[in-house]
Scaffold this active site. Structure first.
Site, PDB file in Angstrom:
ATOM      1  N   ASP A 179     -11.835  73.151   9.151  1.00 34.56           N
ATOM      2  CA  ASP A 179     -12.696  74.173   9.129  1.00 34.56           C
ATOM      3  C   ASP A 179     -13.960  73.855   9.704  1.00 34.56           C
ATOM      4  O   ASP A 179     -15.160  74.373   9.187  1.00 34.56           O
ATOM      5  CB  ASP A 179     -12.681  74.878   7.572  1.00 34.56           C
ATOM      6  CG  ASP A 179     -13.500  76.071   7.679  1.00 34.56           C
ATOM      7  OD1 ASP A 179     -13.276  76.967   8.571  1.00 34.56           O
ATOM      8  OD2 ASP A 179     -14.307  76.405   6.737  1.00 34.56           O
ATOM      9  N   TYR A 470     -12.217  75.995  -5.270  1.00 34.70           N
ATOM     10  CA  TYR A 470     -12.680  77.293  -4.990  1.00 34.70           C
ATOM     11  C   TYR A 470     -12.263  78.459  -6.002  1.00 34.70           C
ATOM     12  O   TYR A 470     -11.891  79.673  -5.478  1.00 34.70           O
ATOM     13  CB  TYR A 470     -12.222  77.519  -3.359  1.00 34.70           C
ATOM     14  CG  TYR A 470     -13.085  76.848  -2.548  1.00 34.70           C
ATOM     15  CD1 TYR A 470     -14.442  77.329  -2.428  1.00 34.70           C
ATOM     16  CD2 TYR A 470     -12.700  75.561  -2.064  1.00 34.70           C
ATOM     17  CE1 TYR A 470     -15.036  76.569  -1.296  1.00 34.70           C
ATOM     18  CE2 TYR A 470     -13.499  74.864  -1.380  1.00 34.70           C
ATOM     19  CZ  TYR A 470     -14.715  75.349  -0.872  1.00 34.70           C
ATOM     20  OH  TYR A 470     -15.564  74.622  -0.137  1.00 34.70           O
ATOM     21  N   GLU A 505     -16.955  70.137  -3.537  1.00 34.93           N
ATOM     22  CA  GLU A 505     -17.268  71.509  -2.787  1.00 34.93           C
ATOM     23  C   GLU A 505     -16.950  72.563  -3.767  1.00 34.93           C
ATOM     24  O   GLU A 505     -15.977  72.483  -4.790  1.00 34.93           O
ATOM     25  CB  GLU A 505     -16.343  71.706  -1.922  1.00 34.93           C
ATOM     26  CG  GLU A 505     -16.619  70.796  -0.336  1.00 34.93           C
ATOM     27  CD  GLU A 505     -15.632  71.137   0.626  1.00 34.93           C
ATOM     28  OE1 GLU A 505     -14.841  72.051   0.621  1.00 34.93           O
ATOM     29  OE2 GLU A 505     -15.355  70.147   1.609  1.00 34.93           O
TER      30      GLU A 505
HETATM   31  C1  GCB Z   1     -12.890  73.441   2.129  1.00 33.50           C
HETATM   32  C2  GCB Z   1     -13.078  72.117   3.221  1.00 33.50           C
HETATM   33  C3  GCB Z   1     -14.105  72.911   4.079  1.00 33.50           C
HETATM   34  C4  GCB Z   1     -13.926  74.188   4.225  1.00 33.50           C
HETATM   35  C5  GCB Z   1     -14.010  75.001   2.976  1.00 33.50           C
HETATM   36  C6  GCB Z   1     -13.977  76.472   3.220  1.00 33.50           C
HETATM   37  O1  GCB Z   1     -12.094  72.758   1.249  1.00 33.50           O
HETATM   38  O2  GCB Z   1     -13.107  70.795   2.823  1.00 33.50           O
HETATM   39  O3  GCB Z   1     -14.289  71.973   5.280  1.00 33.50           O
HETATM   40  O4  GCB Z   1     -14.868  74.499   5.190  1.00 33.50           O
HETATM   41  O5  GCB Z   1     -13.057  74.492   2.171  1.00 33.50           O
HETATM   42  O6  GCB Z   1     -15.249  76.913   3.210  1.00 33.50           O
HETATM   43  O7  GCB Z   1     -12.860  77.086   3.167  1.00 33.50           O
END
Ligand code: GCB
Length: 599
Positions: A179, A470, A505
């Site tokens: 991404d 997330y 993240e």
């Molecule tokens: C992730 C990836 C990262 C993306 C992010 C997103 O898990 O590691 O490269 O930019 O999610 O914002 O979707």
């Protein structure tokens, strides 16, 4: 590999500037066609990605080879020296030509390589330097791209009945399994370097601490005839210790340790001499160790406050931009952060030099992002293992002496859920390989994708569990109560594994200036609420040793329905203006100490 530094015995001539450039029309590939370049050549700036320098979609969407060319004259005063070209990063593959003759091939877009000029050109010569550059990503490159037919084509909404039908009308294009925009070209500097004929090839420094003293185990590899001498200089330039011979151990009495800021990131310099050659390598004395569920720097439990970043800016794309790097370092301090991950590839060497000097800690990541995403087992079907090993070897060779680098990340978000045994075999063997190569034997990890963690057998084998999650964004979207519940369930699981865990993240896309009284997704208030609720969960868990919100700043991506003007999860906008969440972290992080936060 040593960074090209000017010194008493060495020179560095920049070949950055305006080059002739043209995109392949699909008929030449890496083959150099001077007539074609003469007919189609135009100007392109180096270092920078080529994609955003022209107002023409062909540069954004290009698939395949492109050519850079310029003339080079070697100053006559370089007579008697060893001469070589150094390319800091050509993304993703390069073939180098001198006067139309191939002199080198290199695969991988984020690490340096050199071309020795012995027998090819000498002082006083002029030649044409051409570089063919390939931007294609696939199942055999790092980062990984999807192959035709494995993604998008033939999907339910493609509007065409079959993969075969889609292939007939759709031109070949890059389908990144990652991404961030697939920026390509001569992304970092190109230089002509000289050293004496008898020269220092490499220097390895391994610091440790003995009471109040520092110890530095060193080894120097050389080419030619001579004796190695080494002097350790203080920050003020005074010689504080000495050694002789190509390897040994040096004691520095009453040593100053390198510590993350706001403590002192003290740097010594190793001045190495060999025959006529002299090279100065900065280094720090610090130790790194994982013990139980703690991550220790200089024996003290460290808490990572920072983010995943990108090399990404307007017009330059992924090209070296030192002003941005300096500004980012300033913002890291403004935010009260102490660390970042080089997501999702090794950054320019200058960024590590800044981090050493300014006391910012780095998790150093390879470009292995996107291993997965197809219905087949990537570990047995993708042709990446050998290349992955090469990249890890070259990454460690480049970055091994940086005190700022405290951990290696072998990859970002590989598939560890659908083929768990295969994944475990791959990652555990690569983990041992990485450990075996690092003279400082830093902790090793990879960064795990949101998945069924009970099934995943690989992540728990790493020195530090690094997870991207997330909850509340991609899953349980907007429902923060459920998100926090699910996150805590997962943290209960990792607590039993009893290793240090970094949330590498977590984040929410946020449109700057979009304000709401009732926080909903995409608003600045939602981003703050999201972080606040999740951070409270971290604060209750001693084994959570770091928080890296995603991302430092907004960044460019491929176009798609999930991305309005790129990925907007930055704490800062792409041009580095703070969103509300930046102010939230600034307050939070200035109150969290580097050491001893989790008692
Ligand atoms: C992730 C990836 C990262 C993306 C992010 C997103 O898990 O590691 O490269 O930019 O999610 O914002 O979707």
């Amino acid at each position: 590999m040593l960074y090209p530094r000017v010194g008493r015995s060495r020179s560095v001539l920049s070949l950055d500037g305006l080059w002739t450039f043209c995109l392949d029309d699909g008929t030449h590939d890496e083959r150099l066609d001077e007539d074609f370049i003469r007919a189609n050549g135009e100007v392109m700036s180096v270092p920078a990605s080529y994609n955003d320098q022209k107002d023409d979609i062909r540069y954004r969407e290009h698939y395949g080879w492109a050519y850079y060319e310029r003339s080079v004259t070697i100053p006559a005063c370089y007579a008697g020296q060893r001469l070589f070209l150094r390319f800091d990063a050509v993304t993703h593959a390069a073939v180098v030509y001198i006067n139309g003759k191939e002199v080198c091939r290199h695969k991988g877009g984020f690490l340096p390589f050199t071309v020795e000029l012995e027998g090819i050109a000498e002082a006083g010569d002029s030649f044409t330097l051409s570089v063919a550059v390939d931007n294609r990503v696939s199942h055999s490159t790092l980062p990984v791209g999807n192959e035709d037919g494995t993604a998008f084509f033939g999907s339910d909404n493609a509007g065409v009945p079959s993969v075969e039908a889609a292939k007939r009308w759709r031109k070949k294009r890059n389908l990144p399994n990652f991404d961030f925009f697939n920026y390509a070209g001569l992304n970092r500097s190109v230089r002509l370097c000289s050293t004496p004929k008898d020269y220092i090839e490499d220097i390895t420094l391994v610091p440790s601490v003995d009471g109040k003293d520092g110890l530095v185990r060193y080894s120097v590899s050389t080419v030619g005839e001579g004796q190695v001498g080494i002097e350790i200089l203080s920050r003020e330039g005074e010689v504080v210790a000495r050694g002789e011979g190509s390897e040994g151990e040096i004691r520095i009495a009453d040593a100053h340790l390198w510590n993350p800021w706001p403590e002192d990131p003290y740097l010594y310099t190793a001045r190495v001499s060999f025959a006529e050659d002299v090279y100065c390598e900065p280094f720090g004395i610090r130790t790194v160790e994982v013990r139980g569920h703690e991550f220790l720097i200089n024996g003290k439990p460290f808490y990572f406050k920072g983010f995943g970043k990108h090399e990404d800016s307007a017009i330059h794309g992924r090209g070296l931009d030192l002003a941005y790097d300096v500004r980012d370092m300033s913002l890291i301090r403004w935010l009260g952060a102490n660390s970042f991950r080089t997501s999702h590839y090794p950054y320019a060497e200058e960024m590590y030099q800044l981090a050493d000097e300014q006391g910012v800690v780095i998790i150093d990541e390879t470009p292995a992002v996107g291993i997965g995403g197809s219905p087949v087992d990537p570990y047995t079907t993708f042709d990446i293992r050998k290349h992955h090993e090469d990249v890890i070897r070259d990454l460690i060779a480049r970055d091994k002496n940086h005190p700022s680098v405290v951990m290696w990340s072998m990859a970002n978000e590989p598939d560890t859920e659908h083929f768990p045994e295969s994944a475990r075999d791959y990652w555990v063997s690569l983990y041992h390989y990485t450990h075996s190569l690092d003279p400082q034997d830093r902790p090793v990890t990879f960064v795990c994708c949101q998945n069924n963690y009970e099934v995943d057998l690989a992540t728990r084998e790493m020195d530090v569990v690094c997870i991207n999650r997330y909850y509340g964004w991609y899953n349980l979207s907007g429902d923060m109560e459920a998100a926090v519940y699910a996150l805590n369930l997962e943290l209960d699981f990792w607590q039993k594994i009893d290793k240090p865990l970094i949330m590498t993240e977590y984040g929410a896309d946020t449109l700057p200036g979009h304000h709401l009284t009732v926080p909903e997704m995409f608003s600045e208030e939602f981003q703050v609420m999201y972080y606040d609720l999740i951070d409270q969960a971290f604060d209750k868990r001693p084994f959570v040793v770091g928080e890296h919100p995603w991302n430092f700043a907004d960044f460019n991506t491929i176009q798609g329905v999930y991305r309005a003007d790129g990925n907007r999860k930055g704490l800062l906008t792409r041009d580095r203006k703070p969103k509300l969440a930046a102010h939230y972290f600034r307050k939070r992080w200035h109150d969290i100490p580097n050491f001893g936060y989790k008692k």
